[in-house]
Design a protein around this motif. Structure first.
Motif, short mmCIF file in Angstrom:
data_model
loop_
_atom_site.label_atom_id
_atom_site.label_comp_id
_atom_site.label_asym_id
_atom_site.label_seq_id
_atom_site.Cartn_x
_atom_site.Cartn_y
_atom_site.Cartn_z
N THR A 59 0.82 -1.21 0.00
CA THR A 59 0.00 0.00 0.00
C THR A 59 0.85 1.26 0.00
O THR A 59 0.49 2.26 -0.63
CB THR A 59 -0.93 0.00 1.23
OG1 THR A 59 -1.66 -1.23 1.28
CG2 THR A 59 -1.92 1.15 1.15
N ALA A 60 1.99 1.22 0.69
CA ALA A 60 2.85 2.40 0.75
C ALA A 60 3.40 2.78 -0.61
O ALA A 60 3.77 3.94 -0.83
CB ALA A 60 4.00 2.16 1.73
N ALA A 61 3.49 1.84 -1.53
CA ALA A 61 4.04 2.11 -2.85
C ALA A 61 3.02 2.75 -3.79
O ALA A 61 3.38 3.17 -4.90
CB ALA A 61 4.57 0.82 -3.48
N LEU A 62 1.77 2.86 -3.38
CA LEU A 62 0.72 3.38 -4.25
C LEU A 62 0.69 4.90 -4.23
O LEU A 62 1.01 5.54 -3.22
CB LEU A 62 -0.64 2.84 -3.82
CG LEU A 62 -0.86 1.32 -3.93
CD1 LEU A 62 -2.24 0.95 -3.39
CD2 LEU A 62 -0.73 0.85 -5.37
N SER A 63 0.27 5.47 -5.36
CA SER A 63 0.03 6.90 -5.44
C SER A 63 -1.33 7.23 -4.83
O SER A 63 -2.09 6.33 -4.45
CB SER A 63 0.08 7.37 -6.89
OG SER A 63 -0.98 6.75 -7.63
#
Length: 346
Positions: free
Chosen positions: A200-204
């Motif tokens: 989730t942290a990698a999502l924009s």
């Protein structure tokens, strides 16, 4: 005024310069939130959110013994709706403490060893669960013997209780220490959190919004599936003899459903953490509005719609409560937070 010697009387009194003419430079107001050791703002208001959730849940359990009025029970017994807010808050806190502000990455110090991350989360509540379960163990066993349950059944229930697996068995989840099903479902979600946080942290921001919509849709689909078999209305759930109790148990506290709601909280937190400077300085939304909207959805049970708890939870309360947490987060970082933010932070 500043006075010279002998100026308090007589004609020789002379007025000196006014001290107020030298003004102090204006200081910018500081945000209300304090800083943690990691440099992030400390969101004390989230503790207040937990209080605002647990209080009506306590009242709900007490109301069942205080009145037989069906209309009043529909308003007061909302514990199965409100518990969704707890899962969202737990996910929100996990994301805020384990990912980086303004960056699409996790905090390496927190998730370098996922097993320690999971262990620390579980150990925050498991020792208390063991102590409480052990203190009341004679009572649980005595009740089993009273109802002539085989010793093998008692042993199986003890195993489920101490291993935190009771949420996976709807027929046994509420036999010993009923509220512990919440801890059981949250334990499974905590095991999945390192992977969820990393992905989730990698999502924009756009990706996070799409994720939230997809998770909400899946959650609603599960609740519609239950409603299609039982009832879309609340009257059967409030009744003394509930229809399809095992299906209802699987619907309201299935571990996968809890993971969905915790992931929604993760996504909601990450969206705020990726705010730009322009977005932070722009016009803020009022958290009071979303707080009132979320809690007003509880009145749908007493309205002509008469929706059941499952639908109210997924369609209205959880999405609105997630939006409330986002606006509360932004408001807590502001120099002039609103009244509800100050109350929940006190």
């Amino acid at each position: 005024q500043a006075f010279r010697p002998g100026s308090l009387g007589g004609r020789g009194a002379q007025q000196g310069p006014r001290c107020c003419e030298a003004t102090m430079p204006e200081q910018e107001p500081k945000p209300m939130a304090r800083l943690t050791r990691t440099g992030k703002a400390k969101l004390d208001c989230l503790d207040g959110c937990c209080f605002a959730l647990v209080l009506p849940i306590i009242l709900a359990h007490s109301a069942r013994f205080g009145t037989n009025n069906k209309a009043l029970l529909k308003v007061l017994t909302q514990e199965n709706v409100l518990v969704g807010g707890f899962f969202v808050v737990m996910g929100y806190i996990a994301a805020y403490t384990s990912t980086k502000v303004g960056e699409r990455s996790t905090d390496e110090r927190k998730l370098a060893r996922p097993e320690l991350f999971v262990w620390s989360r579980i150990m925050s509540y498991y020792p208390v669960h063991v102590i409480i379960s052990t203190i009341f163990l004679p009572m649980f066993v005595a009740v089993d013997r009273w109802y002539k349950a085989p010793l093998s059944t008692t042993g199986f229930r003890a195993f489920l209780n101490y291993s935190m697996l009771q949420a996976w068995f709807p027929a046994e989840a509420q036999v010993w220490n009923q509220p512990s099903w919440f801890l059981s479902a949250m334990t499974f979600s905590n095991f999945a959190m390192p992977l969820v946080l990393t992905r989730t942290a990698a999502l924009s921001k756009a990706g996070l919004q799409k994720l939230f919509y997809v998770l909400t849709s899946v959650s609603i689909l599960q609740k519609v599936s239950f409603s299609n078999m039982a009832s879309f209305y609340n009257r059967n759930i409030v009744a003394t003899e509930r229809q399809f109790p095992l299906l209802w148990n699987m619907t309201r506290f299935h571990p996968f459903a809890a993971l969905i709601e915790m992931t929604m909280g993760v996504g909601a937190a990450r969206e705020v953490m990726l705010d730009t400077d322009e977005e932070r300085s722009g016009l803020r939304e009022s958290p009071t509005v979303y707080f009132c909207m979320a809690y007003s959805s509880l009145l749908l049970r007493a309205s002509s719609f008469d929706l059941n708890d499952a639908l109210v939870r997924s369609v209205f309360f959880v999405p609105l409560y997630s939006k409330f947490l986002q606006t509360l987060h932004r408001d807590c970082l502001a120099a002039d937070p609103s009244l509800i933010t100050r109350l929940l932070s006190s």
